[in-house]
Design an enzyme around this catalytic site. Structure first.
Site, PDB file in Angstrom:
ATOM      1  N   GLU A  91      -0.468  -9.402  -0.401  1.00  0.00           N
ATOM      2  CA  GLU A  91      -1.898  -9.620  -0.156  1.00  0.00           C
ATOM      3  C   GLU A  91      -2.691  -9.663  -1.469  1.00  0.00           C
ATOM      4  O   GLU A  91      -3.618 -10.446  -1.621  1.00  0.00           O
ATOM      5  CB  GLU A  91      -2.434  -8.525   0.784  1.00  0.00           C
ATOM      6  CG  GLU A  91      -1.853  -8.671   2.188  1.00  0.00           C
ATOM      7  CD  GLU A  91      -2.140  -7.473   3.087  1.00  0.00           C
ATOM      8  OE1 GLU A  91      -1.856  -6.326   2.666  1.00  0.00           O
ATOM      9  OE2 GLU A  91      -2.648  -7.670   4.202  1.00  0.00           O
ATOM     10  N   ALA A 114       0.874  -1.173   0.000  1.00  0.00           N
ATOM     11  CA  ALA A 114       0.000   0.000   0.000  1.00  0.00           C
ATOM     12  C   ALA A 114       0.911   1.223   0.000  1.00  0.00           C
ATOM     13  O   ALA A 114       2.082   1.146   0.399  1.00  0.00           O
ATOM     14  CB  ALA A 114      -0.874  -0.019   1.244  1.00  0.00           C
ATOM     15  N   GLY A 174       0.789  -5.022   0.949  1.00  0.00           N
ATOM     16  CA  GLY A 174      -0.409  -5.106   0.114  1.00  0.00           C
ATOM     17  C   GLY A 174      -0.165  -5.830  -1.212  1.00  0.00           C
ATOM     18  O   GLY A 174      -1.103  -6.342  -1.823  1.00  0.00           O
ATOM     19  N   GLU A 219       4.767  -5.008   7.349  1.00  0.00           N
ATOM     20  CA  GLU A 219       3.990  -3.945   8.006  1.00  0.00           C
ATOM     21  C   GLU A 219       4.421  -3.660   9.444  1.00  0.00           C
ATOM     22  O   GLU A 219       4.463  -2.500   9.859  1.00  0.00           O
ATOM     23  CB  GLU A 219       2.490  -4.290   7.995  1.00  0.00           C
ATOM     24  CG  GLU A 219       1.812  -4.141   6.649  1.00  0.00           C
ATOM     25  CD  GLU A 219       1.837  -5.407   5.801  1.00  0.00           C
ATOM     26  OE1 GLU A 219       2.662  -6.306   6.093  1.00  0.00           O
ATOM     27  OE2 GLU A 219       1.044  -5.502   4.865  1.00  0.00           O
TER      28      GLU A 219
END
Ligand code: CO8
Length: 259
Positions: free
Chosen positions: A113, A65, A110, A133
């Site tokens: 993911e 992200a 992300g 993260e």
């Protein structure tokens, strides 16, 4: 529709979606997520499409992200951003056609993911996987705590998420996070081969099988087997079932019509 941060093309019945922010290593900001959401709605309604490939432009699949965007979010805004990503990834996971992640480089946070929301992951030997993260003072928020453990078990999920250690493609293959690793130059060819081999199967059977795996994987074995039983029965209502079985009996090759 025109897009700024993603690219989409189709070749016969195979779609290829490329995350296209190479200067930011394809980091997912709100704009990427919104564009993905719109495109996925189009893809979902495209009756001719049989497989979707997701990849990244340049040297990265997706490096996570967008940390710059996230760094200034309030808790409420962060919650909204997380919800947006979770919604988009779930849309990918539940598309009626198979989705292959062609992991060409960094698949971090992300990005890992996103790859996990796809049905099958094929990686370049240059790919790097991880959930970094906790090193940023946050935690996976686009489904990582849930999908990683379902794919590789709790031991490896905890190892990767709690240590924030990245792993190379070969290790990802060893733990079952990816299904194949190929030389960087062969990634596109390998993924196209796989996409074509899926695209020539009976589409309704493929769709029902994906759905049975997804839904059954979230429930107890008796309910899961019942889901399979019902889906199996449903394939006998298709013309493609007749085409496929008759072609076998007559020693011919089946051409499926998605009916
Ligand atoms: N976000 C924003 N920009 C990024 C990101 C990112 N995730 N990753 C790379 N970039 C940018 C860099 O800032 C740099 O931009 P600029 O040129 O303007 O400085 C450009 O991409 C190139 O990156 P580097 O110069 O760092 O390239 P290197 O080859 O030196 O390093 C790495 C590559 C190792 C991939 C490095 O860029 C890196 O560590 N990136 C961050 C990886 C990371 O921590 N990802 C996880 C992010 S958190 C996350 O994904 C949470 C998901 C759940 C969100 C839930 C919301 C509530």
């Amino acid at each position: 529709m025109g897009y700024n941060t993603i690219k989409y093309e189709t070749n016969e019945n195979i779609g290829k979606l490329t995350i296209n922010r190479p200067d930011a290593l394809n980091a997912l900001n709100s704009e990427v997520l919104d564009e993905l959401d719109n495109l996925l709605n189009e893809i979902k309604n495209d009756k001719d499409l049989r497989v979707l490939i997701i990849t990244g432009e340049g040297r990265s699949f997706v490096a996570g992200a967008d940390i710059k965007e996230m760094s200034v979010l309030s808790p409420i805004e962060a919650n909204k951003f997380g919800k947006k990503g979770i919604g988009v990834f779930r849309k990918i996971e539940t598309l009626p056609i198979p989705v292959i992640a062609a992991v060409n480089g960094f698949a971090l946070g992300g990005g890992c993911e996103l790859a996990m929301a796809c049905d099958i992951r094929i990686a370049s030997e240059k790919a790097l996987f991880g959930q970094p993260e906790v090193g940023l003072g946050i935690m996976p928020g686009f489904g990582g705590t849930q999908r990683l453990q379902r794919l590789v078990g709790q031991g490896w999920a905890k190892y990767l998420i709690l240590s924030a250690e990245n792993i190379k493609a070969e290790k990802a293959l060893e733990i079952g996070l990816v299904q194949d690793v190929v030389e960087k130059e062969r990634l596109e060819e390998r993924v196209n081969e796989l996409a074509k081999s899926i695209a020539k199967q009976a589409p309704i059977a493929v769709k029902l099988a994906k759905e049975a795996i997804n839904t059954g994987g979230q429930t107890d074995i008796d309910s899961a087997l019942r889901i399979e039983e019902l889906a199996f029965g449903m394939t006998f209502s298709t013309e493609d079932m007749k085409t496929g079985t008759e072609a076998f009996v007559n020693k011919q090759k089946a051409e499926f019509e998605n009916k």
